[in-house]
Design an enzyme around this catalytic site. Structure first.
Site, PDB file in Angstrom:
ATOM      1  N   ARG A 206       0.843  -1.208   0.000  1.00 29.91           N
ATOM      2  CA  ARG A 206       0.000   0.000   0.000  1.00 29.91           C
ATOM      3  C   ARG A 206       0.877   1.256   0.000  1.00 29.91           C
ATOM      4  O   ARG A 206       0.574   2.240  -0.672  1.00 29.91           O
ATOM      5  CB  ARG A 206      -0.959  -0.029   1.201  1.00 29.91           C
ATOM      6  CG  ARG A 206      -2.073  -1.062   1.043  1.00 29.91           C
ATOM      7  CD  ARG A 206      -3.080  -0.987   2.188  1.00 29.91           C
ATOM      8  NE  ARG A 206      -2.535  -1.437   3.466  1.00 29.91           N
ATOM      9  CZ  ARG A 206      -2.725  -2.659   3.993  1.00 29.91           C
ATOM     10  NH1 ARG A 206      -3.467  -3.540   3.364  1.00 29.91           N
ATOM     11  NH2 ARG A 206      -2.194  -2.981   5.153  1.00 29.91           N
ATOM     12  N   PHE A 225     -11.008  -6.245  -5.100  1.00 27.90           N
ATOM     13  CA  PHE A 225     -10.905  -6.952  -3.819  1.00 27.90           C
ATOM     14  C   PHE A 225     -10.398  -5.943  -2.772  1.00 27.90           C
ATOM     15  O   PHE A 225      -9.410  -6.169  -2.083  1.00 27.90           O
ATOM     16  CB  PHE A 225      -9.955  -8.153  -3.909  1.00 27.90           C
ATOM     17  CG  PHE A 225     -10.262  -9.089  -5.051  1.00 27.90           C
ATOM     18  CD1 PHE A 225     -11.262 -10.048  -4.920  1.00 27.90           C
ATOM     19  CD2 PHE A 225      -9.574  -9.011  -6.260  1.00 27.90           C
ATOM     20  CE1 PHE A 225     -11.550 -10.922  -5.973  1.00 27.90           C
ATOM     21  CE2 PHE A 225      -9.855  -9.872  -7.313  1.00 27.90           C
ATOM     22  CZ  PHE A 225     -10.840 -10.837  -7.171  1.00 27.90           C
ATOM     23  N   ASP A 247     -15.647  -4.765  -3.978  1.00 32.50           N
ATOM     24  CA  ASP A 247     -15.570  -5.893  -3.054  1.00 32.50           C
ATOM     25  C   ASP A 247     -16.966  -6.503  -2.966  1.00 32.50           C
ATOM     26  O   ASP A 247     -17.964  -5.818  -3.162  1.00 32.50           O
ATOM     27  CB  ASP A 247     -15.092  -5.459  -1.665  1.00 32.50           C
ATOM     28  CG  ASP A 247     -14.467  -6.613  -0.882  1.00 32.50           C
ATOM     29  OD1 ASP A 247     -13.224  -6.704  -0.834  1.00 32.50           O
ATOM     30  OD2 ASP A 247     -15.231  -7.434  -0.341  1.00 32.50           O
ATOM     31  N   SER A 248     -17.016  -7.809  -2.648  1.00 30.73           N
ATOM     32  CA  SER A 248     -18.321  -8.461  -2.527  1.00 30.73           C
ATOM     33  C   SER A 248     -18.833  -8.396  -1.092  1.00 30.73           C
ATOM     34  O   SER A 248     -19.872  -8.966  -0.780  1.00 30.73           O
ATOM     35  CB  SER A 248     -18.226  -9.912  -3.000  1.00 30.73           C
ATOM     36  OG  SER A 248     -17.204 -10.574  -2.301  1.00 30.73           O
ATOM     37  N   ASP A 297      -6.065  -7.996  -5.688  1.00 28.26           N
ATOM     38  CA  ASP A 297      -5.595  -8.636  -4.448  1.00 28.26           C
ATOM     39  C   ASP A 297      -6.653  -9.633  -3.966  1.00 28.26           C
ATOM     40  O   ASP A 297      -7.296  -9.420  -2.945  1.00 28.26           O
ATOM     41  CB  ASP A 297      -5.321  -7.562  -3.384  1.00 28.26           C
ATOM     42  CG  ASP A 297      -4.668  -8.139  -2.133  1.00 28.26           C
ATOM     43  OD1 ASP A 297      -4.121  -9.268  -2.206  1.00 28.26           O
ATOM     44  OD2 ASP A 297      -4.705  -7.462  -1.082  1.00 28.26           O
ATOM     45  N   CYS A 337      -1.958 -14.603  -2.509  1.00 26.51           N
ATOM     46  CA  CYS A 337      -1.609 -14.996  -1.134  1.00 26.51           C
ATOM     47  C   CYS A 337      -1.818 -16.498  -0.963  1.00 26.51           C
ATOM     48  O   CYS A 337      -2.010 -16.987   0.141  1.00 26.51           O
ATOM     49  CB  CYS A 337      -2.421 -14.194  -0.117  1.00 26.51           C
ATOM     50  SG  CYS A 337      -4.195 -14.397  -0.284  1.00 26.51           S
TER      51      CYS A 337
HETATM   52  N1  SAH Z   1      -6.425  -5.489  -0.612  1.00 24.19           N
HETATM   53  C1  SAH Z   1      -7.082  -5.606   0.660  1.00 24.19           C
HETATM   54  C2  SAH Z   1      -7.253  -7.033   1.104  1.00 24.19           C
HETATM   55  C3  SAH Z   1      -8.068  -7.900   0.162  1.00 24.19           C
HETATM   56  S1  SAH Z   1      -8.670  -9.363   0.899  1.00 24.19           S
HETATM   57  C4  SAH Z   1      -6.320  -4.770   1.692  1.00 24.19           C
HETATM   58  O1  SAH Z   1      -5.263  -4.195   1.354  1.00 24.19           O
HETATM   59  O2  SAH Z   1      -6.770  -4.675   2.829  1.00 24.19           O
HETATM   60  C5  SAH Z   1      -9.733 -10.009  -0.318  1.00 24.19           C
HETATM   61  C6  SAH Z   1     -11.092  -9.336  -0.433  1.00 24.19           C
HETATM   62  O3  SAH Z   1     -11.755  -9.910  -1.553  1.00 24.19           O
HETATM   63  C7  SAH Z   1     -12.057  -9.529   0.740  1.00 24.19           C
HETATM   64  O4  SAH Z   1     -12.421  -8.268   1.229  1.00 24.19           O
HETATM   65  C8  SAH Z   1     -13.280 -10.254   0.144  1.00 24.19           C
HETATM   66  O5  SAH Z   1     -14.511  -9.746   0.659  1.00 24.19           O
HETATM   67  C9  SAH Z   1     -13.157  -9.913  -1.316  1.00 24.19           C
HETATM   68  N2  SAH Z   1     -13.722 -10.869  -2.288  1.00 24.19           N
HETATM   69  C10 SAH Z   1     -13.617 -12.219  -2.290  1.00 24.19           C
HETATM   70  N3  SAH Z   1     -14.156 -12.735  -3.416  1.00 24.19           N
HETATM   71  C11 SAH Z   1     -14.610 -11.688  -4.151  1.00 24.19           C
HETATM   72  C12 SAH Z   1     -15.247 -11.560  -5.431  1.00 24.19           C
HETATM   73  N4  SAH Z   1     -15.506 -12.640  -6.183  1.00 24.19           N
HETATM   74  N5  SAH Z   1     -15.556 -10.329  -5.875  1.00 24.19           N
HETATM   75  C13 SAH Z   1     -15.293  -9.235  -5.111  1.00 24.19           C
HETATM   76  N6  SAH Z   1     -14.676  -9.298  -3.911  1.00 24.19           N
HETATM   77  C14 SAH Z   1     -14.330 -10.500  -3.436  1.00 24.19           C
END
Ligand code: SAH
Length: 395
Positions: A206, A225, A247-248, A297, A337
């Site tokens: 970040r 995400f 995000d979902s 991510d 990850c």
């Molecule tokens: N980049 C973020 C962390 C991401 S964690 C940070 O820096 O804090 C992964 C995220 O993906 C989660 O919040 C989860 O809710 C979301 N997620 C999982 N599957 C998804 C999808 N199919 N579409 C959108 N979001 C999704």
């Protein structure tokens, strides 16, 4: 004292310092959940002291390879002290810090994060579960803090036969808090958030995002995400004109919106989409939208090597779509990850995604976790996060 006797020639990984004994390596012996056992070779030579997990395939997790070591409250306190001391010179640009990172800190099955004045602990195997009270008291004493929240709701607890447990272990109060990362304010909730509340392992990435935004002058950024909008705040802090966060999870997006406000950014500079990333990328493509920077991510798609093939297809798909949405000279920040996908495979997946998208890209930077999530050399499984920063070659 209970003895675990290994089968012939099964001591090699322990002799290299790897802290796990699998059920298949054991000839005889057992113990109660979390009980300290003495692990011996087939010939009866001492190998390690470890915590026994009767139901797990990882049957013993090593506390110490030193035969003279007593596994008691003083030993655990010393391991905690050592883990906390390791972080002291790292000059971490946040008051949200991982203090204990399991096996890599010599404390298998224990994760401890600090968010301001709140400690959050996750006990994921029988050893730390048995020593919970001792660990909790030592953590308060070593940090001088008074509140410790337990987030033992990781799915891996089931493999140990342990129930999910959450709640205040020491102290009480609000579970919402604000941390200060790279100079930004980030709100989170240690009871309701993912993992222990936040993705501390992406702090440096970040920080890099803010630098790239500053240097490249991004106009339109897409944060896929986004969770609570960490990368979105970073991009805006670096001067990006506008960020779309997808995000979902509705609650995560609500917090992302609050985090934009908390940092004083114009609300008009941020858009939030409660939607599936894959579907959204396809829609943007159909609409002819493009971006100067895109973050991908996703959550862990391949926890182990067994899931790698299907996960590889999923990674390739989102990366291919992202490359297609990227402006020339635009920058893609792409992460995995998944422990089951190594950096070499990840790079191949991303390369083939670019090729399918008809995009020529160069690697500007490789990223990994942060220094407060160290990897012990003898425990390569501890390394899971990898990232590539790529620029679409202009022209
Ligand atoms: N980049 C973020 C962390 C991401 S964690 C940070 O820096 O804090 C992964 C995220 O993906 C989660 O919040 C989860 O809710 C979301 N997620 C999982 N599957 C998804 C999808 N199919 N579409 C959108 N979001 C999704």
């Amino acid at each position: 004292m209970k003895i675990i006797r290994l089968k012939p020639a099964k001591e090699k990984s322990l002799l290299r310092g790897h802290p796990w004994v699998f059920d298949g390596a054991i000839a005889k012996g057992g113990g109660d959940a979390g009980e300290t056992v003495r692990v011996e070779s087939a010939e009866g030579a001492f190998l390690a002291w470890g915590a026994y997990s009767p139901q797990s395939r990882i049957r013993v997790r090593v506390w110490s390879f030193d035969e003279g070591q007593r596994i008691d409250a003083a030993f655990l306190r010393e391991r905690l002290r050592r883990a906390i001391a390791l972080r002291a010179p790292l000059a971490i640009a946040s008051d949200g810090v991982r203090l204990v990172h399991g096996e890599s800190d010599g404390l298998p099955g224990l994760v401890v994060d600090r968010y301001g004045d709140i400690l959050v602990a996750q006990f994921t195997s029988c050893g730390p579960e048995r020593w919970k009270a001792v660990l909790a008291d030592a953590l308060l004493e070593l940090t001088g803090l008074s509140r410790l929240y337990e987030r033992s709701d990781a799915s891996s607890r089931a493999l140990e036969g342990l129930p999910e447990v959450t709640g205040w272990l020491r102290g009480a109060g609000e579970t919402a808090c604000v941390i200060h990362e790279n100079g930004w304010k980030l709100g989170l909730d240690v009871a309701l958030g993912h993992k222990t509340g936040y993705y501390l392992d992406q702090r440096d990435s970040r920080g890099d995002m803010a630098d790239y935004a500053r240097r490249f002058g991004f106009q339109q950024v897409l944060n896929c995400f986004s969770y609570t909008g960490g990368f979105s705040v970073a991009a805006l802090a670096g001067g990006a004109q506008h960020v779309t966060s997808i995000d979902s999870s509705g609650p995560a997006l609500e917090r992302a919106r609050a985090n934009i406000d908390l940092n004083g950014f114009e609300p008009a500079r941020a858009t939030f989409l409660d939607a599936d990333v894959n579907a959204s990328l396809r829609r943007f493509l159909a609409e002819g939208r493009t971006f100067d920077a895109i973050v991908l991510d996703p959550p862990k798609l391949a926890p182990t090597v067994a899931h790698a093939e299907r996960a590889a297809r999923a990674y390739k798909d989102i990366n291919r779509l992202a490359f297609k949405l990227l402006n020339p000279a635009g920058v893609l920040f792409t992460y995995s990850c998944s422990g089951g996908i190594g950096i070499e495979l990840f790079q191949k997946i991303v390369a083939s995604a670019a090729s399918d998208a008809g995009v020529d890209a160069v690697i500007l930077q490789r990223q990994g976790g942060t220094a407060d999530h160290p990897t012990a050399l003898a425990f390569p499984e501890g390394e899971y996060l990898k990232g590539l920063v790529l620029m679409r070659r202009p022209g």
